[in-house]
Design a protein around this motif. Structure first.
Motif, PDB file in Angstrom:
ATOM      1  N   GLN A  33       0.820  -1.211   0.000  1.00 52.18           N
ATOM      2  CA  GLN A  33       0.000   0.000   0.000  1.00 52.18           C
ATOM      3  C   GLN A  33       0.857   1.266   0.000  1.00 52.18           C
ATOM      4  OE1 GLN A  33      -0.146  -2.533   2.080  1.00 52.18           O
ATOM      5  NE2 GLN A  33      -2.200  -2.965   2.781  1.00 52.18           N
ATOM      6  N   LEU A  34       2.091   1.154   0.465  1.00 55.57           N
ATOM      7  CA  LEU A  34       2.969   2.317   0.559  1.00 55.57           C
ATOM      8  C   LEU A  34       4.053   2.304  -0.516  1.00 55.57           C
ATOM      9  CD1 LEU A  34       3.237   2.489   4.434  1.00 55.57           C
ATOM     10  CD2 LEU A  34       1.857   3.917   2.928  1.00 55.57           C
ATOM     11  N   ALA A  35       3.857   1.526  -1.546  1.00 54.86           N
ATOM     12  CA  ALA A  35       4.855   1.416  -2.606  1.00 54.86           C
ATOM     13  C   ALA A  35       5.153   2.764  -3.251  1.00 54.86           C
ATOM     14  CB  ALA A  35       4.386   0.422  -3.664  1.00 54.86           C
ATOM     15  N   PHE A  36       4.137   3.589  -3.398  1.00 55.05           N
ATOM     16  CA  PHE A  36       4.332   4.865  -4.075  1.00 55.05           C
ATOM     17  C   PHE A  36       5.128   5.857  -3.227  1.00 55.05           C
ATOM     18  CE2 PHE A  36       0.898   2.957  -6.428  1.00 55.05           C
ATOM     19  CZ  PHE A  36       1.290   3.198  -7.736  1.00 55.05           C
ATOM     20  N   VAL A  37       4.875   5.923  -1.939  1.00 54.85           N
ATOM     21  CA  VAL A  37       5.650   6.846  -1.098  1.00 54.85           C
ATOM     22  C   VAL A  37       7.035   6.282  -0.804  1.00 54.85           C
ATOM     23  CG1 VAL A  37       3.662   8.004  -0.070  1.00 54.85           C
ATOM     24  CG2 VAL A  37       4.627   6.012   1.065  1.00 54.85           C
ATOM     25  N   ASP A  38       7.151   4.967  -0.721  1.00 52.80           N
ATOM     26  CA  ASP A  38       8.436   4.335  -0.420  1.00 52.80           C
ATOM     27  C   ASP A  38       9.426   4.518  -1.575  1.00 52.80           C
ATOM     28  OD1 ASP A  38      10.122   2.799   1.321  1.00 52.80           O
ATOM     29  OD2 ASP A  38       9.797   1.081  -0.002  1.00 52.80           O
ATOM     30  N   TRP A  81      -0.588   9.444   2.743  1.00 54.79           N
ATOM     31  CA  TRP A  81      -0.845   8.017   2.955  1.00 54.79           C
ATOM     32  C   TRP A  81      -2.108   7.598   2.205  1.00 54.79           C
ATOM     33  CZ3 TRP A  81       3.694   8.092   4.375  1.00 54.79           C
ATOM     34  CH2 TRP A  81       4.333   7.072   5.081  1.00 54.79           C
ATOM     35  N   GLY A  82      -3.145   8.402   2.274  1.00 55.04           N
ATOM     36  CA  GLY A  82      -4.372   8.087   1.547  1.00 55.04           C
ATOM     37  C   GLY A  82      -4.133   7.980   0.049  1.00 55.04           C
ATOM     38  N   GLY A  83      -3.327   8.901  -0.479  1.00 56.78           N
ATOM     39  CA  GLY A  83      -3.006   8.860  -1.906  1.00 56.78           C
ATOM     40  C   GLY A  83      -2.243   7.607  -2.282  1.00 56.78           C
ATOM     41  N   SER A  84      -1.260   7.233  -1.463  1.00 55.89           N
ATOM     42  CA  SER A  84      -0.486   6.027  -1.754  1.00 55.89           C
ATOM     43  C   SER A  84      -1.361   4.777  -1.695  1.00 55.89           C
ATOM     44  CB  SER A  84       0.683   5.895  -0.778  1.00 55.89           C
ATOM     45  OG  SER A  84       1.468   4.773  -1.116  1.00 55.89           O
ATOM     46  N   PHE A  85      -2.219   4.713  -0.695  1.00 60.80           N
ATOM     47  CA  PHE A  85      -3.107   3.553  -0.577  1.00 60.80           C
ATOM     48  C   PHE A  85      -4.062   3.477  -1.770  1.00 60.80           C
ATOM     49  CE2 PHE A  85      -1.334   3.035   3.474  1.00 60.80           C
ATOM     50  CZ  PHE A  85      -1.865   1.934   4.122  1.00 60.80           C
ATOM     51  N   MET A  86      -4.611   4.621  -2.169  1.00 62.96           N
ATOM     52  CA  MET A  86      -5.557   4.634  -3.280  1.00 62.96           C
ATOM     53  C   MET A  86      -4.862   4.266  -4.589  1.00 62.96           C
ATOM     54  SD  MET A  86      -8.760   4.884  -3.886  1.00 62.96           S
ATOM     55  CE  MET A  86      -9.577   5.791  -2.599  1.00 62.96           C
ATOM     56  N   LEU A  87      -3.659   4.791  -4.813  1.00 59.36           N
ATOM     57  CA  LEU A  87      -2.908   4.456  -6.029  1.00 59.36           C
ATOM     58  C   LEU A  87      -2.528   2.977  -6.068  1.00 59.36           C
ATOM     59  CD1 LEU A  87      -0.608   7.591  -6.312  1.00 59.36           C
ATOM     60  CD2 LEU A  87      -2.506   6.977  -7.844  1.00 59.36           C
ATOM     61  N   SER A  88      -2.169   2.427  -4.911  1.00 63.81           N
ATOM     62  CA  SER A  88      -1.799   1.003  -4.893  1.00 63.81           C
ATOM     63  C   SER A  88      -3.017   0.118  -5.140  1.00 63.81           C
ATOM     64  CB  SER A  88      -1.124   0.634  -3.576  1.00 63.81           C
ATOM     65  OG  SER A  88      -2.035   0.710  -2.509  1.00 63.81           O
ATOM     66  N   LYS A  90      -5.598   1.048  -7.048  1.00 64.12           N
ATOM     67  CA  LYS A  90      -5.969   1.253  -8.447  1.00 64.12           C
ATOM     68  C   LYS A  90      -4.960   0.631  -9.416  1.00 64.12           C
ATOM     69  CE  LYS A  90      -8.243   3.211 -11.829  1.00 64.12           C
ATOM     70  NZ  LYS A  90      -9.433   2.596 -12.324  1.00 64.12           N
ATOM     71  N   PHE A  91      -3.663   0.842  -9.167  1.00 64.27           N
ATOM     72  CA  PHE A  91      -2.664   0.446 -10.145  1.00 64.27           C
ATOM     73  C   PHE A  91      -1.898  -0.831  -9.803  1.00 64.27           C
ATOM     74  CE2 PHE A  91      -3.096   5.072 -10.755  1.00 64.27           C
ATOM     75  CZ  PHE A  91      -3.576   5.053 -12.052  1.00 64.27           C
ATOM     76  N   LEU A  92      -1.862  -1.212  -8.532  1.00 61.16           N
ATOM     77  CA  LEU A  92      -1.136  -2.422  -8.138  1.00 61.16           C
ATOM     78  C   LEU A  92      -2.066  -3.547  -7.708  1.00 61.16           C
ATOM     79  CD1 LEU A  92       1.767  -0.800  -6.055  1.00 61.16           C
ATOM     80  CD2 LEU A  92       1.750  -1.411  -8.485  1.00 61.16           C
ATOM     81  N   ASP A  93      -3.363  -3.292  -7.782  1.00 61.43           N
ATOM     82  CA  ASP A  93      -4.374  -4.284  -7.410  1.00 61.43           C
ATOM     83  C   ASP A  93      -4.201  -4.806  -5.992  1.00 61.43           C
ATOM     84  OD1 ASP A  93      -5.728  -4.181  -9.894  1.00 61.43           O
ATOM     85  OD2 ASP A  93      -4.179  -5.470 -10.774  1.00 61.43           O
ATOM     86  N   VAL A  94      -3.869  -3.915  -5.061  1.00 61.66           N
ATOM     87  CA  VAL A  94      -3.781  -4.304  -3.650  1.00 61.66           C
ATOM     88  C   VAL A  94      -5.208  -4.316  -3.101  1.00 61.66           C
ATOM     89  CG1 VAL A  94      -2.889  -3.688  -1.374  1.00 61.66           C
ATOM     90  CG2 VAL A  94      -1.482  -3.308  -3.413  1.00 61.66           C
TER      91      VAL A  94
END
Length: 142
Positions: A33-38, A81-88, A90-94
Motif C-alpha cells: 500500500q505504501l509502494a508509491f511513497v516508499d 498516505w491516503g493517496g499512496s493507498f488509493m494508487l496502490s 488502483k494500479f497495483l491491485d492491492v
C-alpha cells in the motif's frame, strides 16, 4: 477546546503510526500500500516525519502558536498516505487498500473542517467572513 481535542487525537495517532515504521526493515518489507511513497523516500524517514508531526500536534495542544503547523502537517501526512493507498489499490491491485485510503482521506478532511470552523468562530467581531454576506436571508432576484 475542539481544536485541542483534534490536535491530541492527531498527535497520538501520528506518533503511533510513525513508531510502527521504526526499526530494521529488509528492502522488500514495505507494505504494498505504501509502494508509491516508499519509492520517493524510505519509510524510516516517513517514520520521523509522522513522529515529529505527532509531537508538534501534542505540544500544540498547550501552545496555541503551533496549532496551525500541527494540524497542517497531520493533514499532509494523512493525504499522502491516503493517496499512496488509493494508487496502490488502483494500479497495483492491492485488495482493500481503498478502504484504508478512504479512512486517511476522512481524517484529513475532518482535520480541515476543524481548522476551518475554528478560524470562522474566531474572526473579528463585527467582520463577516467572506462569502457569507446576507446570512440566512433570501434576497429577491433582480
Amino acid at each position: 477546546m475542539v481544536r485541542r481535542i483534534a490536535l491530541a487525537a492527531l498527535g497520538v495517532s501520528s506518533v503511533w503510526r510513525g513508531s510502527s515504521y521504526v526499526g530494521p526493515r529488509s528492502p522488500d518489507s514495505a507494505p504494498a500500500q505504501l509502494a508509491f511513497v516508499d519509492q520517493v523516500v524510505p519509510l524510516s524517514w516517513y517514520a520521523v516525519g509522522w513522529i515529529t508531526t505527532g509531537a508538534i500536534a501534542l505540544v500544540a495542544v498547550f501552545w496555541k502558536r503551533l496549532q496551525p503547523l500541527g494540524i497542517s502537517t497531520a493533514i499532509f501526512f494523512n493525504l499522502l498516505w491516503g493517496g499512496s493507498f488509493m494508487l496502490s489499490w488502483k494500479f497495483l491491485d492491492v485488495p482493500r487498500a481503498d478502504v484504508s485510503a478512504i479512512s486517511y482521506f476522512t481524517i484529513a478532511i475532518l482535520a480541515m473542517c476543524v481548522a476551518a470552523l475554528y478560524e470562522q468562530s474566531h474572526s473579528l467581531p463585527g467582520v463577516e467572513p467572506p462569502g457569507l454576506e446576507g446570512g440566512d436571508e433570501c434576497r429577491p432576484l433582480p
